[in-house]
Scaffold this active site. Structure first.
Site, PDB file in Angstrom:
ATOM      1  N   ASP A  62       3.851  20.338   4.429  1.00  0.00           N
ATOM      2  CA  ASP A  62       5.169  20.290   4.549  1.00  0.00           C
ATOM      3  C   ASP A  62       5.840  20.452   3.373  1.00  0.00           C
ATOM      4  OD1 ASP A  62       7.858  19.921   5.111  1.00  0.00           O
ATOM      5  OD2 ASP A  62       7.457  18.512   6.614  1.00  0.00           O
TER       6      ASP A  62
ATOM      7  N   LYS B  52      14.978  23.914   4.219  1.00  0.00           N
ATOM      8  CA  LYS B  52      16.041  23.680   3.577  1.00  0.00           C
ATOM      9  C   LYS B  52      16.619  24.999   2.428  1.00  0.00           C
ATOM     10  CE  LYS B  52      15.681  18.890   4.328  1.00  0.00           C
ATOM     11  NZ  LYS B  52      14.727  18.225   4.529  1.00  0.00           N
TER      12      LYS B  52
ATOM     13  N   PHE C 221       7.809  12.563   6.528  1.00  0.00           N
ATOM     14  CA  PHE C 221       8.846  12.763   7.510  1.00  0.00           C
ATOM     15  C   PHE C 221       8.832  14.215   7.923  1.00  0.00           C
ATOM     16  CE2 PHE C 221      12.971  14.770   8.382  1.00  0.00           C
ATOM     17  CZ  PHE C 221      13.538  13.826   9.466  1.00  0.00           C
TER      18      PHE C 221
HETATM   19  C1  LIG Z   1      14.379  18.017   6.132  1.00  0.00           C
HETATM   20  C2  LIG Z   1      12.863  17.819   6.303  1.00  0.00           C
HETATM   21  C3  LIG Z   1      12.337  18.384   7.515  1.00  0.00           C
HETATM   22  C4  LIG Z   1      13.150  18.728   8.590  1.00  0.00           C
HETATM   23  O1  LIG Z   1      14.152  19.732   8.541  1.00  0.00           O
HETATM   24  P1  LIG Z   1      15.074  19.882   9.654  1.00  0.00           P
HETATM   25  O2  LIG Z   1      15.613  21.136   9.038  1.00  0.00           O
HETATM   26  O3  LIG Z   1      16.038  18.841   9.159  1.00  0.00           O
HETATM   27  O4  LIG Z   1      14.535  19.954  10.914  1.00  0.00           O
HETATM   28  C5  LIG Z   1      11.048  18.352   7.836  1.00  0.00           C
HETATM   29  N1  LIG Z   1      10.087  18.008   6.679  1.00  0.00           N
HETATM   30  C6  LIG Z   1      10.543  17.531   5.708  1.00  0.00           C
HETATM   31  C7  LIG Z   1       9.530  17.262   4.329  1.00  0.00           C
HETATM   32  C8  LIG Z   1      12.004  17.478   5.341  1.00  0.00           C
HETATM   33  O5  LIG Z   1      12.651  17.106   4.065  1.00  0.00           O
END
Ligand SMILES: *Cc1c(COP(=O)(O)O)cnc(C)c1O
Length: 391
Positions: free
Chosen positions: A219, A248, A134
């Protein structure tokens, strides 16, 4: 009209929300409009790692709000410089670009990869990403995301992405072409169900990227910033990525994203190539300084590791008793309990009993408590799960 009905009346229905209105938070707890208390093991989806309304973060926001909120990136600002220096001094990276969310940070990583290869006069732009990953909800990041459900109805998607199974080196080796520029991976897949790779996988990916001259993009939006018990997840594996994205937990509850890279790569973003009006503004970066300083505290990271190990042990004890539990997995305080049945009912029963948890992939209960969580709070959640799973 009730507040919840007003949500339906006025707000796009992109979320299936729980039927509670939250008014207040402190530490590991939140309270709804009737004063009911909840123990929060969702923590704003891994944002509130310091707990709600951490005093140092609140203090920093209050102080900065009185001085300067925003001036744009046409000017230098002290909080932004200070947060960037903290991130650089505590990571592999040499440079930071600030934006406002995780998806934006990943967009930046994708653009930077393409620009870096162009600058090297190489015709390589493809990114190998992972199934079940994701990476966000913009067009490029849903394309990078390895789950069909996020892409349906939005084609044509971005060209230049291929997907391989996570934790599988053979598949990566087979997927590389003369167009491949980078490999993009979450060190532990969060939304995909808390999938942890085998010990050697990320190291092998690093070696493979070195051999093929590919960029390695981590990521760490969910698993970075202390969530796994180390400040950054890559530290567990004795390697570093070339590019890393954060968001986050970085500003303790305010919206922020960050793109980090080694200098050689970062220098492809020259003036005019990338930008963000709000990115790294004084208010969010002041909060970020306070949050990051608290997150890198070894005492907090130690609590994350020990509470995480304890929580996993306790859940594994439950597994012996409840055949409906298929697997317990995780690292630090990103923990999943996969069930042999859908998890929604368990989540709802926990909500009724004052504990917030979250379910991903239909049958995976995901626990993301604040890193300040106590043994008593873990015991409380384990006892509740025991009770709820019996019925
Ligand atoms: C939450 C998340 C995103 C997206 O972040 P947003 O602030 O919602 O755009 C991307 N990568 C990972 C691994 C995430 O957990």
């Amino acid at each position: 009209m009730s507040l919840i009905n007003e949500t339906d009346k006025y707000i796009f229905s992109t979320y299936k929300r729980f039927p509670i209105v939250l008014l207040k938070g402190k530490g590991t707890k939140v309270w709804d409009q009737y004063g009911k208390e909840y123990l929060d093991f969702v923590a704003g989806l891994a944002v509130c790692s310091l707990g709600h309304c951490h005093p140092k973060v609140v203090e920093a926001i209050e102080a900065q709000a009185k001085i300067l909120l925003h001036v744009s990136n046409l000017f230098h600002t002290k909080p932004q410089i200070e947060l960037a220096r903290l991130l650089v001094e505590n990571s592999f990276a040499d440079k930071v670009f600030f934006c406002n969310s995780g998806a934006e940070a990943n967009e930046g990583a994708i653009k930077l990869t393409r620009k870096y290869m162009r600058d090297k006069k190489e015709d390589r732009f493809e990114i190998i990403a992972m199934r079940n990953s994701f990476h966000g909800r913009t067009l490029a990041t849903i394309t990078a995301t390895g789950q069909e459900k996020f892409k349906e109805g939005f084609d044509p998607l971005m060209p230049g992405f291929t997907h391989v199974p996570f934790d599988n080196m053979d598949a990566v080796q087979k997927a590389v072409t003369e167009k491949t520029a980078a490999i993009m991976v979450e060190p532990i897949q969060g939304e995909g169900g808390v999938n942890c790779p085998s010990d050697s996988y990320l190291k092998e990916l690093r070696a493979f990227c070195d051999e093929k001259k590919l960029l390695l993009i981590f990521d760490e939006i969910q698993v970075g910033l202390g969530r796994t018990g180390k400040l950054f997840a890559y530290e567990h594996y004795g390697i570093t990525p070339d590019i890393m994205t954060l968001a986050k937990a970085l500003a303790g509850g305010l919206p922020i994203g960050a793109l980090l890279a080694r200098d050689e790569i970062a220098k492809s973003f020259i003036p005019g190539t990338h930008a963000s009006t709000f990115g790294g503004n004084p208010l969010v970066t002041a909060a970020g300084i306070a949050a990051f300083t608290a997150l890198k505290d070894p005492v907090l990271l130690g609590n994350c590791s020990s509470m995480g190990a304890y929580f996993m042990d306790e859940l594994n004890q439950l597994k012996k008793k409840h055949p409906v539990i298929r697997e317990v997995r995780g690292k630090g305080l990103i923990i999943a309990m996969e069930l042999t049945m859908p998890g929604a009912e368990v989540v709802n029963k926990c909500l009724q009993k004052g504990v917030l948890i979250n379910c991903v992939q239909n049958n995976v209960l995901r626990f993301l408590p604040p890193l300040i969580v106590t043994k008593e709070e873990v015991d409380h959640v384990v006892a509740l799960l025991d009770e709820v799973l019996l019925r």
